[in-house]
Design a protein around this motif. Structure first.
Motif, PDB file in Angstrom:
ATOM      1  N   GLN A  32       3.462   7.351  -4.671  1.00  0.00           N
ATOM      2  CA  GLN A  32       4.965   6.967  -4.119  1.00  0.00           C
ATOM      3  C   GLN A  32       5.387   5.522  -5.093  1.00  0.00           C
ATOM      4  O   GLN A  32       6.487   5.466  -5.350  1.00  0.00           O
TER       5      GLN A  32
ATOM      6  N   GLY B 221       2.848   2.324   0.618  1.00  0.00           N
ATOM      7  CA  GLY B 221       3.180   3.398   0.022  1.00  0.00           C
ATOM      8  C   GLY B 221       1.797   3.880  -0.577  1.00  0.00           C
ATOM      9  O   GLY B 221       0.960   3.117  -0.899  1.00  0.00           O
TER      10      GLY B 221
ATOM     11  N   ILE C 291       6.000   7.380   4.570  1.00  0.00           N
ATOM     12  CA  ILE C 291       5.589   6.159   4.063  1.00  0.00           C
ATOM     13  C   ILE C 291       4.517   5.678   5.011  1.00  0.00           C
ATOM     14  O   ILE C 291       5.042   5.017   6.140  1.00  0.00           O
TER      15      ILE C 291
END
Length: 595
Positions: free
Chosen positions: A147, A143, A279
């Protein structure tokens, strides 16, 4: 009526004396993982799992989960939400997570023992936080920093949980057939549309939000597995600053009616333009997803171990108490109308099978978990590479063997009870039902076998196997003059040679006919698992001898002797089957399979 007592002393022996993980922790600079701290963690985990989780195991199975179709909301059984709150308050959600996101960063090896306790006490409940650990690893490794700040911290805190959304109605393990779509929209967001099935914890009432990690295809994605991306899709929308918004159109359409794990919500999830974030790299979603999946595969192996342990505990207690017939060699309780079940050889066969597989599996699972710690914490590139190779090799063995053995051992334990084992109030049939799924989710036994033999052994030229065999040879060479270990070292050394030779024979046969790999894979998996446990049982005897505890040493020696004499010979049949090749499997015409 079905009970659980965490085997804390046995776990400590396995961790500190057999695997000697504390020495590795010290080398890795894991200062917070002192023996005193770890033992305190295990004691507290035992209290929580025994007093909070175990009592709601059977009631949760009877009650199951409930879906409100109008809202798509799932309610868990009575007591599950309260247990989860106690889990959060105890700090268990962040036990092994990074300190930067609120975790305690204890070694994964310690977390493995805590997880075993959870799964023994209440496996269906344990499924809810299980995938949060995998989501943590995926976000941590793949990530973006925002995030991790927005999603990782609340997962570690326990306010949110995670899921893994792979499977679709038309495709299971063949993810190349995946159809879920991801359309780019404004501000770097994506609209995710599609249906996912078999989603563990897809909806529940334990937390305020659920973070789904979803595999999907971008509009310009290439076909097959090379065109899959991974997206973060929360139940409630989440802004980049971590604030929660309105409900996302990511809704549970139904929950599956299953053979077991009734208290674990297995959901059909419908994504209808749900807001999500990419992601990692586009079209590289499988790389990130396998981070979650490999974590989950070790975790499911621990589920198998947890079920074996609980099944054994209840069956052994019953066998010691239940009076049934007289011993073949004469009455052992002449003051009673009959002898207890424990005097009968076949009862002992089943109980000792359960016990030796459980204890040996614990050593093996701890070895695998220790490689995770080395891979994450070591400053040595050489040590990390060795750990990565060994972990890759051990993961399919741990996942497949421990779960298949849980099916075998819950059956044995149920059989010890006779007809009472078939009655729900004793809880043995629930253990048997719950064990069955562990061989299927996160990759079936056949998939694990192909991974072990096809990829981890043949494709990677036996890198992990060589690492493991090196440990076996080192141990055997170091104890050739130890007369106390002779009965274990000699056959173990012989099995190591056979393992290497069998692997070479399979490689040659596969070059001649690729079907020979598929025909050999499952047998090779079990051959590997049984030899791996033989190594750890030999080490357990050595550790017990070294402890100076005569009673412990005698017990471990007797258990190891049973394993070597009654369980390890199973390798002979697996080797024989491997050597016959694929001919008899592929000979019959497809049309002949029609019933």
């Amino acid at each position: 009526m079905n009970k659980y007592q965490a085997p804390v002393k046995e776990m400590s022996f396995a961790l500190f004396d057999v695997v000697q993980a504390d020495k590795v922790f010290a080398e890795l600079g894991a200062d917070s993982a002192s023996r005193d701290i770890i033992e305190a963690v295990l004691e507290e985990s035992a209290k929580f799992t025994q007093s909070v989780l175990a009592p709601i195991y059977q009631s949760g199975d009877s009650e199951g989960c409930r879906l409100d179709v109008a809202s798509g909301s799932v309610s868990t059984p009575t007591g599950f939400k309260e247990a989860y709150q106690q889990f959060v308050e105890g700090g268990w959600t962040g036990l092994t997570a990074p300190e930067a996101y609120g975790g305690q960063h204890l070694p994964e090896t310690v977390g493995a023992l805590v997880k075993e306790m959870i799964d023994s006490a209440n496996l269906p409940w344990g499924n809810y936080p299980l995938l949060s650990h995998g989501a943590t690893e995926a976000l941590k490794q793949h990530g973006e920093e925002w995030q991790r700040a927005a999603f990782l911290a609340p997962i570690v805190e326990g306010r949110w949980t995670g899921t893994m959304c792979l499977t679709e109605p038309h495709c299971g393990s063949d993810l190349g057939l995946l159809k879920t779509k991801a359309e780019p929209v404004a501000d770097g967001k994506y609209a995710i549309s599609g249906t996912k099935i078999f989603i563990t914890g897809g909806d529940h009432d334990l937390t305020e939000n659920i973070v789904h990690l979803v595999l999907a295809r971008l509009p310009d994605a290439p076909a097959g597995t090379k065109g899959i991306s991974l997206f973060i899709v929360p139940k409630f929308k989440v802004a980049r600053d971590g604030s929660m918004g309105e409900r996302n159109p990511a809704v549970c359409g139904s929950i599956e009616h299953k053979m077991g794990i009734h208290a674990s919500a297995t959901c059909v999830m419908n994504f209808d333009g749900a807001e999500g974030y990419l992601i990692g790299t586009a079209n590289k979603g499988l790389n990130a997803m396998f981070t979650m999946m490999n974590t989950a595969r070790l975790a499911v192996g621990l589920q198998g171990l947890g079920l074996i342990e609980r099944a054994y505990q209840n069956a052994s207690a019953y066998a010691l108490d239940r009076l049934q017939s007289r011993s073949l060699s004469g009455p052992k309780r002449p003051d009673k109308p009959a002898d207890p079940l424990i005097v009968h050889p076949d009862i002992r066969r089943m109980l000792l099978t359960c016990r030796t597989l459980a204890e040996g599996s614990r050593y093996l699972a701890l070895q695998a978990s220790l490689q995770v710690d080395i891979l994450e914490r070591s400053e040595s590139a050489e040590a990390r590479q060795a750990a990565d190779e060994l972990l890759g090799f051990l993961t399919p063995i741990v996942k497949a063997c421990l779960t298949e053995w849980s099916v075998e051992c819950t059956y044995h334990a149920q059989q010890v009870f006779g007809g009472h084992g078939y009655i729900a109030e004793w809880g043995m049939e629930q253990l048997a039902r719950d064990a069955r799924i562990t061989t299927m989710y996160e990759g079936t036994t056949g998939i694990q076998a192909l991974d072990l033999l096809g990829r981890k052994t043949i494709q990677l030229q036996g890198a992990g196997l060589k690492r493991f065999l090196g440990l076996v040879v080192e141990f055997c060479s170091g104890h050739t003059k130890n007369v106390q270990l002779a009965e274990f070292v000699a056959p173990l050394a012989q099995m190591a040679q056979e393992w290497q030779q069998l692997t070479m024979e399979i490689g040659k046969a596969t070059m001649e006919n690729p079907d020979n790999l598929g025909a050999a894979a499952v047998d090779y998996l079990f051959f590997s698992g049984y030899v791996a446990l033989a190594y750890w049982w030999a080490r357990a005897v050595e550790a017990a001898d070294r402890s100076g505890n005569a009673e412990l040493a005698a017990r471990k020696r007797a258990l190891a002797r049973f394993y070597f004499q009654k369980i390890l010979p199973r390798t002979f049949s697996h080797a024989a089957a491997i050597k016959t090749g694929a001919a008899s499997l592929m000979e019959l015409d497809e049309a002949a399979f029609v019933a």
